[in-house]
Scaffold this motif. Structure first.
Motif, short mmCIF file in Angstrom:
data_model
loop_
_atom_site.label_atom_id
_atom_site.label_comp_id
_atom_site.label_asym_id
_atom_site.label_seq_id
_atom_site.Cartn_x
_atom_site.Cartn_y
_atom_site.Cartn_z
N ALA A 92 0.82 -1.21 0.00
CA ALA A 92 0.00 0.00 0.00
C ALA A 92 0.85 1.26 0.00
O ALA A 92 0.47 2.28 -0.59
CB ALA A 92 -0.94 -0.01 1.20
N LEU A 93 1.99 1.22 0.66
CA LEU A 93 2.86 2.39 0.70
C LEU A 93 3.30 2.82 -0.69
O LEU A 93 3.23 3.99 -1.06
CB LEU A 93 4.10 2.10 1.56
CG LEU A 93 3.93 2.14 3.07
CD1 LEU A 93 5.21 1.69 3.76
CD2 LEU A 93 3.55 3.54 3.53
N GLU A 94 3.74 1.86 -1.48
CA GLU A 94 4.22 2.16 -2.83
C GLU A 94 3.08 2.42 -3.80
O GLU A 94 3.14 3.35 -4.62
CB GLU A 94 5.09 1.02 -3.34
CG GLU A 94 5.63 1.23 -4.74
CD GLU A 94 6.48 0.08 -5.22
OE1 GLU A 94 6.93 0.12 -6.38
OE2 GLU A 94 6.70 -0.87 -4.44
N LEU A 95 2.02 1.63 -3.69
CA LEU A 95 0.94 1.69 -4.68
C LEU A 95 0.07 2.94 -4.52
O LEU A 95 -0.33 3.55 -5.52
CB LEU A 95 0.08 0.44 -4.58
CG LEU A 95 -1.01 0.27 -5.64
CD1 LEU A 95 -0.40 0.24 -7.03
CD2 LEU A 95 -1.81 -1.00 -5.40
N PHE A 96 -0.23 3.34 -3.28
CA PHE A 96 -1.18 4.43 -3.06
C PHE A 96 -0.53 5.73 -2.59
O PHE A 96 -1.22 6.73 -2.44
CB PHE A 96 -2.24 3.98 -2.05
CG PHE A 96 -2.97 2.74 -2.49
CD1 PHE A 96 -3.71 2.73 -3.66
CD2 PHE A 96 -2.90 1.57 -1.74
CE1 PHE A 96 -4.38 1.59 -4.08
CE2 PHE A 96 -3.57 0.42 -2.15
CZ PHE A 96 -4.30 0.44 -3.32
N GLY A 97 0.76 5.71 -2.35
CA GLY A 97 1.48 6.95 -2.05
C GLY A 97 1.13 7.60 -0.72
O GLY A 97 1.27 8.81 -0.58
N VAL A 98 0.68 6.82 0.26
CA VAL A 98 0.37 7.37 1.57
C VAL A 98 1.65 7.45 2.41
O VAL A 98 2.68 6.87 2.06
CB VAL A 98 -0.68 6.51 2.31
CG1 VAL A 98 -2.04 6.63 1.62
CG2 VAL A 98 -0.24 5.04 2.35
N ASP A 99 1.57 8.19 3.51
CA ASP A 99 2.75 8.34 4.38
C ASP A 99 3.04 7.06 5.15
O ASP A 99 4.20 6.73 5.40
CB ASP A 99 2.53 9.49 5.37
CG ASP A 99 2.41 10.83 4.67
OD1 ASP A 99 3.19 11.07 3.72
OD2 ASP A 99 1.52 11.63 5.04
N GLN A 100 2.00 6.36 5.54
CA GLN A 100 2.19 5.10 6.25
C GLN A 100 0.97 4.20 6.04
O GLN A 100 -0.12 4.68 5.75
CB GLN A 100 2.43 5.32 7.74
CG GLN A 100 1.32 6.03 8.47
CD GLN A 100 1.65 6.27 9.94
OE1 GLN A 100 2.59 5.71 10.49
NE2 GLN A 100 0.87 7.11 10.60
N SER A 101 1.18 2.91 6.20
CA SER A 101 0.09 1.95 6.06
C SER A 101 0.15 0.98 7.23
O SER A 101 1.23 0.51 7.59
CB SER A 101 0.20 1.19 4.74
OG SER A 101 -0.86 0.27 4.61
#
Length: 257
Positions: free
Chosen positions: A94-103
């Motif tokens: 999820a970190l790489e795919l959705f570009g959020v700060d943390q998962s």
């Protein structure tokens, strides 16, 4: 459930830098014990995260000093479940795919909220208690609100929907493609119409033509109404035979990739 508290101008200054926004995904619904309905993601969650998975939640937290964090809570990888339902992104993906700060795993949502509450004595909670989208997230949010001193909350829907009025160049291009696909599909369906065809066949044809041109799915159940059935505003039964000389009203659109 009514909003517990409405912000005054003074309150807005107090809570200006301390916000907690919780946007849940949709949940998977089942027509029988193991057969799910076609999944449709919560559009606000999809708009902000790009994630199509159920059982997820996006949390946007903002504190003083301009510090803002996006945290995506997702289901953990599970070999047995993925054998049945397909691959899951998991926290690392999820970190790489959705570009959020943390998962983080979904199981940690309650702990995350509790930790934020302890660190911020006053904050504005943005969550829609009136129209829950995901039962487990809603249960967690109800418990969180009951156990925190801070009782200030409001639904973020009206702000999100105002934000979604503004389209990026890529969104405009996608909308144009969607219109082109739909218009071509409807034109081909019209050419294939004939006396004795059923409304369901016309439904199937426009759906097929949209998908063959790259659409992911129809945007909503279409209206395919022959004859006097065209006077029914939300006619979606689409199960009658179209007789010679009858006009057909079709209201259809698609969602493009």
């Amino acid at each position: 459930m009514e909003s517990i508290y409405k912000l005054s101008s003074k309150d807005e200054r107090i809570f200006n830098n301390n916000h907690l926004v919780v946007i849940p995904s949709s949940s998977k619904l089942y027509m029988s014990e193991k057969i799910p309905y076609v999944f449709r993601q919560n559009t606000d969650f999809l708009y902000l995260s790009g994630c199509l998975e159920p059982g997820s939640a996006l949390v946007l937290s903002g504190a003083g000093g301009g510090h803002h964090t996006s945290t995506l809570f997702v289901r953990q990888k599970d070999v047995h479940s993925e054998m049945w339902d397909g691959p899951r992104t998991g926290t690392e993906g999820a970190l790489e795919l959705f570009g959020v700060d943390q998962s983080l795993p979904m199981q940690e949502l309650g702990l995350f909220l509790k930790s934020f509450s302890k660190s911020h004595s006053k904050f504005m909670l943005w969550y829609d208690f009136t129209h829950p989208a995901e039962p487990e997230v809603h249960k967690t949010m109800q418990g969180f609100l009951a156990n925190t001193i801070n009782k200030v909350w409001e639904s973020p829907k009206h702000l999100l929907h105002r934000l979604r009025l503004y389209k990026s160049p890529s969104e405009v291009a996608l909308m144009r493609t969607s219109c082109k696909v739909a218009s071509e599909a409807i034109a081909v369906t019209m050419q294939d119409s004939h006396p004795g065809v059923t409304e369901h066949q016309l439904f199937a044809r426009v759906d097929y033509e949209c998908r063959m041109r790259g659409a992911e799915t129809l945007a909503y159940p279409p209206v395919v109404a022959g004859g006097t059935r065209a006077n029914i505003i939300h006619y979606i039964s689409n199960n009658q035979v179209v007789q010679a000389g009858e006009m057909v009203l079709m209201d259809a659109g698609n969602t493009s990739n």
